[in-house]
Enzyme design. Structure first.
Site, PDB file in Angstrom:
ATOM      1  N   HIS A 306      -5.079  -6.691   5.045  1.00  8.28           N
ATOM      2  CA  HIS A 306      -4.641  -5.919   3.890  1.00  8.28           C
ATOM      3  C   HIS A 306      -5.779  -5.854   2.889  1.00  8.28           C
ATOM      4  O   HIS A 306      -6.527  -6.825   2.727  1.00  8.28           O
ATOM      5  CB  HIS A 306      -3.406  -6.568   3.256  1.00  8.28           C
ATOM      6  N   ASP A 363       3.389  -3.605   7.017  1.00  6.46           N
ATOM      7  CA  ASP A 363       3.477  -2.311   7.698  1.00  6.46           C
ATOM      8  C   ASP A 363       3.667  -2.480   9.196  1.00  6.46           C
ATOM      9  O   ASP A 363       4.345  -1.674   9.836  1.00  6.46           O
ATOM     10  CB  ASP A 363       2.211  -1.487   7.422  1.00  6.46           C
TER      11      ASP A 363
END
Length: 429
Positions: A306, A363
């Protein structure tokens, strides 16, 4: 007040800039008077080192993997709370009492219907239009239907608009899906929870009863909680920038949806599913992992690591558990999900990924959950928009109420030609 010394003002003397400290996180250098004192601006493409506002809503520590909403860890909220309670927290600053929660839930539930004439808006779109394009158009048009509460300087109007957006977004999203697949719109029901209502409007049809799985409803609720707000990301900054001009809240949220549609922002979980389809089978995993480790190969494993979190994304821990609960509830035997679970194992054990902290992120798991629940890939970002609406609204509201807020006006480093005379067309070579 702590101050930061800087040399190079107009007189060649040192100047001092105030250093401001928040409750948590790094302090910031106040550069509001920098140009007046030095004749210089700062240069920060993407604003990655710039604090554009003061906010008390969300705090992120990417190094430690911390995400707080109004001081509450996201893991606790996802485990012990529900989406509407978290929404109340984001909007009002404190968790509600029992009576406050009951009143808030009643208000949101009884605002889920949309004006009947909005139905005709959908007919203006092609059936194959991307649902995000439809969402931008319909949400932007809400000001034409609910113009009675668009005075942003009126606290009551701000509250009504906030409640309407939060309540109607799942209805608008479900209608976009139903229109896309050619099924009749399903109206909201006041006896269902927020997540249940959305699933019902998505998958129910008039010809038979739709039974809502408690496991899937809870999974949807967690997805909404985990995506509700994430500090000053691109879409939230867009909402604040649009709102700083005095634009009505519906236009601001439509701008946020448009920004979220970008694949670098809201399309990550969609990219995860596309990657799994590209890998094709478990036998191909080692080949693609090898490609991911090759710095000269453009292939990247989507859903790992991330930009903000340099540790395990705290939202991913909750999503991982939820993902396995949903897969067990559905009893799915699916090649794509088998690939995903093998990739998950590799990412949590392989030294290459562990050393680089390329853990599966939120995600990765949310894409798997939504896919397993039968939600088409092109609708993933729409669900992200439903969840993020309350964060956008809370940030917009905070921005409006901030006495220091001004209309957004970034400056630039100009690199074009200097002043030059106009040449008549007949003399141009």
């Amino acid at each position: 007040m702590t101050k930061f010394s800087l040399s190079g003002n107009k007189s060649g003397e040192n100047i001092e800039l105030p250093v401001l400290s928040g409750t948590l996180g790094p302090s910031v250098i106040d550069v509001r008077n920098l140009y007046a004192q030095t004749g210089h601006f700062t240069y920060d493409p993407g604003f990655t080192a710039t604090g554009s506002c003061a906010s008390s809503i969300t705090y992120i520590d990417g190094e430690e993997g911390v995400l707080l909403h109004r001081g509450y860890p996201i893991e606790e909220l996802a485990e012990k709370s529900d989406f509407l309670e978290v929404s109340y927290l984001l909007l009002n600053g404190e968790l509600p009492t029992s009576s406050e929660k009951e009143k808030f839930e009643y208000t949101i539930t009884h605002h889920t219907m949309v004006h009947e004439q909005i139905n005709y808006l959908y007919r203006g779109f092609r059936r194959d239009a991307h649902p995000m394009a439809v969402m931008i158009g319909v949400v932007g048009a809400l000001a034409a239907f609910y113009h009675d509460a668009t005075d942003i300087q009126d606290p009551y109007h701000r509250m009504i608009a906030s409640h309407r957006l939060l309540a109607k977004m799942p209805t608008i999203a479900a209608m976009a899906y139903k229109y896309n697949v050619g099924q009749p719109f399903v109206y909201p029901r006041n006896d269902l929870t927020y997540a249940e209502n959305f699933l019902h409007m998505m998958f129910a049809v008039p010809c038979e009863d739709y039974e809502i799985s408690p496991v899937q409803a809870r999974a949807m609720d967690r997805i909404l909680i985990l995506h509700a707000d994430h500090e000053q990301n691109a879409s939230t900054s867009t909402v604040r920038l649009a709102g700083s001009s005095g634009a009505n809240p519906y236009a601001c949220i439509a701008a946020g949806i448009a920004t979220l549609w970008g694949p670098a922002h809201g399309g990550a979980n969609e990219a995860v599913v596309q990657m799994l389809e590209q890998i094709g089978s478990k036998e191909n995993i080692s080949e693609f992992v090898k490609k991911a480790k090759d710095k000269d190969d453009p292939f990247r494993l989507m859903g790992f690591g991330h930009r903000v979190y340099k540790n395990y994304d705290p939202r991913a821990k909750v999503m991982r558990q939820t993902c396995h609960e949903v897969l067990e509830d559905l009893g799915i035997d699916n090649t794509m999900l088998d690939i995903a679970m093998e990739l998950e194992k590799i990412a949590l054990e392989d030294e290459y990924f562990v050393n680089r902290k390329l853990y599966p992120n939120v995600d990765f798991y949310s894409g798997l959950i939504l896919s397993a629940m039968g939600i088409p890939t092109h609708l993933f970002t729409v669900i992200f928009a439903i969840a993020r609406t309350v964060g956008w609204v809370a940030q917009w509201k905070e921005m409006i109420e901030d006495p220091e807020q001004k209309i957004g006006r970034p400056r630039q480093l100009y690199t074009g030609p200097s002043s030059r005379p106009y040449i008549p067309i007949e003399k141009r070579s």
